[in-house]
Write an enzyme that holds these catalytic residues in place. Structure first.
Site, PDB file in Angstrom:
ATOM      1  N   ARG A 157       0.826  -1.202   0.000  1.00  0.00           N
ATOM      2  CA  ARG A 157       0.000   0.000   0.000  1.00  0.00           C
ATOM      3  C   ARG A 157       0.863   1.256   0.000  1.00  0.00           C
ATOM      4  O   ARG A 157       0.561   2.230  -0.693  1.00  0.00           O
ATOM      5  CB  ARG A 157      -0.926   0.003   1.222  1.00  0.00           C
ATOM      6  CG  ARG A 157      -1.759   1.270   1.345  1.00  0.00           C
ATOM      7  CD  ARG A 157      -2.626   1.266   2.580  1.00  0.00           C
ATOM      8  NE  ARG A 157      -3.403   2.493   2.685  1.00  0.00           N
ATOM      9  CZ  ARG A 157      -4.308   2.727   3.631  1.00  0.00           C
ATOM     10  NH1 ARG A 157      -4.555   1.814   4.557  1.00  0.00           N
ATOM     11  NH2 ARG A 157      -4.955   3.867   3.659  1.00  0.00           N
ATOM     12  N   TYR A 214     -13.782  10.474  -1.927  1.00  0.00           N
ATOM     13  CA  TYR A 214     -12.853  10.089  -2.993  1.00  0.00           C
ATOM     14  C   TYR A 214     -12.945  10.979  -4.224  1.00  0.00           C
ATOM     15  O   TYR A 214     -12.049  10.962  -5.062  1.00  0.00           O
ATOM     16  CB  TYR A 214     -13.090   8.622  -3.390  1.00  0.00           C
ATOM     17  CG  TYR A 214     -12.690   7.670  -2.304  1.00  0.00           C
ATOM     18  CD1 TYR A 214     -11.386   7.185  -2.215  1.00  0.00           C
ATOM     19  CD2 TYR A 214     -13.603   7.271  -1.331  1.00  0.00           C
ATOM     20  CE1 TYR A 214     -11.003   6.333  -1.194  1.00  0.00           C
ATOM     21  CE2 TYR A 214     -13.230   6.419  -0.303  1.00  0.00           C
ATOM     22  CZ  TYR A 214     -11.929   5.955  -0.240  1.00  0.00           C
ATOM     23  OH  TYR A 214     -11.542   5.122   0.775  1.00  0.00           O
ATOM     24  N   ASN A 253     -10.728  -4.039  -1.306  1.00  0.00           N
ATOM     25  CA  ASN A 253     -10.587  -3.020  -2.337  1.00  0.00           C
ATOM     26  C   ASN A 253      -9.670  -3.468  -3.462  1.00  0.00           C
ATOM     27  O   ASN A 253      -8.765  -4.282  -3.240  1.00  0.00           O
ATOM     28  CB  ASN A 253     -10.036  -1.729  -1.716  1.00  0.00           C
ATOM     29  CG  ASN A 253     -11.096  -0.936  -1.001  1.00  0.00           C
ATOM     30  OD1 ASN A 253     -12.207  -0.791  -1.489  1.00  0.00           O
ATOM     31  ND2 ASN A 253     -10.752  -0.408   0.172  1.00  0.00           N
ATOM     32  N   CYS A 282     -19.084  -1.481   0.840  1.00  0.00           N
ATOM     33  CA  CYS A 282     -18.207  -0.356   1.189  1.00  0.00           C
ATOM     34  C   CYS A 282     -18.848   0.392   2.344  1.00  0.00           C
ATOM     35  O   CYS A 282     -20.071   0.383   2.493  1.00  0.00           O
ATOM     36  CB  CYS A 282     -18.031   0.556  -0.027  1.00  0.00           C
ATOM     37  SG  CYS A 282     -16.966   1.998   0.264  1.00  0.00           S
ATOM     38  N   HIS A 308     -16.244   4.051  -4.627  1.00  0.00           N
ATOM     39  CA  HIS A 308     -15.324   5.173  -4.440  1.00  0.00           C
ATOM     40  C   HIS A 308     -15.471   6.235  -5.538  1.00  0.00           C
ATOM     41  O   HIS A 308     -14.549   7.002  -5.801  1.00  0.00           O
ATOM     42  CB  HIS A 308     -13.866   4.690  -4.339  1.00  0.00           C
ATOM     43  CG  HIS A 308     -13.586   3.956  -3.072  1.00  0.00           C
ATOM     44  ND1 HIS A 308     -12.326   3.531  -2.705  1.00  0.00           N
ATOM     45  CD2 HIS A 308     -14.414   3.574  -2.059  1.00  0.00           C
ATOM     46  CE1 HIS A 308     -12.390   2.921  -1.529  1.00  0.00           C
ATOM     47  NE2 HIS A 308     -13.648   2.934  -1.134  1.00  0.00           N
TER      48      HIS A 308
END
Length: 421
Positions: free
Chosen positions: A90, A244, A144, A164, A194
């Site tokens: 990440r 987002y 995700n 989500c 998102h």
């Protein structure tokens, strides 16, 4: 009832456990299996999970295992919450895209594509194992990028619904601002995972009065602050974009912001070290306050609600989920996955009708859906050219030189996770 959580060694799992314990009447779990390859983390998380159940008087049995096949066998539902490559991967997703002035984020842009490429093959393998051991089990995907992963599952013929926490977060925040019970707040929530907008806020259900204009007049400052966007954006849109959308509406400003501070992954990694130390304390029998900063607010409530509805155990009649489009947004392919309000029961999720969308939103949704289609092809079939095309199609990239540079960077940083590289 048996549930399995793949990725059960996550430091966030105690939040899920707390929700299972508190909402046991809605979802009466008899056996909960936490599945994770990281045996050391799994033991710490499993120990705390058992203590939380015991403190709250939950009679269910909690089992930990690194064996996926054994863990999902006979499960009524399997919840996926895994992170391939961990926080280290990440951290890369959030940093190398910045080198060419593109946003670095784990689910959006080039970093989001990298996560999809690492994740989709692993999730599909797990889903096949579920199908072999129990073809009737529901798969609930919280992994995700949820939209792309859920689309991969559905196209492979699995019984899957994506989840989500963005929508339930808005529901809870709006309910607090309006001083009403969360169950009274119904969202006209539409878009892709998102990439969503709240185009209406209704009291009492899908046919209730839309009080969004009033909400924005009276609480616009609070809403904008929570989004980390100027109020002018919210006022001019007249809707509430998800957090987002700031990566699209304020891309360059966000890139400069990200360049001047540690990555979110670095912050979470440090937080995880502290949490695991806490979990090792045999006297700890509740989720620590630090966990609230980990992200994923209200995830447990959303997961319980969805699982209860899919398993015919009650649950809210309407929930925001990721499911197959099937004409819900007529400008998208039927097999696209959209994030909308749906009626959920034992047969699955059936999207509610959505009024014709303003081109301001429909155009971006269509663009990102095209990217997601290319991203899924790259994740399933591999190949540098497929990666390049997906990056070129993404509206946050879209330039040949950037797509070329990002393709090379993505492959270099993820080679150990890409079987074809």
């Amino acid at each position: 009832m048996k549930l399995a959580v793949v990725g059960g060694g996550s430091t966030y799992t105690p939040e899920l456990i707390d929700g299972f314990a508190r909402l046991r009447d809605t979802l009466p779990i008899e056996e909960l299996v936490l599945v994770d390859p990281a045996a050391d983390r799994l033991e710490l998380v499993g120990g705390l999970a058992r203590r939380i159940f015991a403190k709250q008087g939950h009679p269910g049995r909690i089992v930990t295992t690194s064996d996926v096949d054994a863990g999902v066998a006979d499960a009524d539902a399997v919840l996926l919450q895994l992170r391939v490559g961990g926080q280290a991967a990440r951290n890369q997703d959030e940093t190398w895209p910045l080198e060419c002035g593109c946003v670095g984020q784990e689910t959006t842009g080039a970093g989001g594509l990298a996560k999809a490429l690492r994740t989709v093959p692993v999730v599909l393998d797990i889903a096949e194992r579920v199908r072999r051991t129990n073809p009737n089990a529901w798969i609930i995907d919280f992994t995700n990028p949820v939209g792309i992963v859920t689309r991969a599952l559905l196209q492979a013929g699995h019984k899957a619904v994506g989840l989500c926490n963005v929508a339930i977060g808005f529901q809870r925040k709006f309910a607090k601002l309006l001083d009403v019970a969360p169950s009274e707040v119904h969202l006209d929530h539409v878009g892709l995972n998102h990439l969503t907008w709240e185009t209406g806020v209704r009291l009492g259900g899908p046919q209730g009065d839309d009080i969004l204009p009033k909400l924005l007049v009276e609480h616009g400052d609070a809403v904008a602050a929570d989004l980390r966007m100027p109020r002018a954006i919210v006022d001019r849109l007249g809707v509430v974009p998800s957090y987002y959308l700031r990566y699209y509406y304020q891309h360059d400003a966000v890139v400069e912001e990200l360049r001047t501070k540690p990555s979110r992954a670095a912050e979470v990694a440090e937080m995880e070290k502290q949490l695991l130390e806490m979990y090792g304390d045999p006297t700890l029998d509740e989720k620590p306050e630090l966990l609230a900063k980990r992200g994923g607010a209200f995830y447990s409530e959303a997961a319980v609600d969805l699982a209860a509805s899919l398993l015919g155990n009650g649950g809210s009649p309407y929930q925001v989920v990721n499911t197959v489009n099937n004409g819900t947004l007529p400008f998208l392919p039927d097999d696209a996955v959209v994030e909308v309000q749906a009626a959920v029961d034992g047969s699955g999720a059936k999207p509610l009708s959505v009024p014709k969308l303003d081109p301001l939103y429909a155009g971006l949704i269509a663009n990102v859906t095209g990217y997601e289609d290319l991203a899924l092809q790259a994740a399933v079939h591999g190949g540098r050219e497929r990666v390049f095309k997906a990056l070129l199609a993404h509206p946050l990239i879209g330039q040949y030189a950037y797509a070329e540079q990002l393709t090379d960077s993505l492959i270099a940083h993820n080679r150990e996770h890409l079987a074809w590289a």
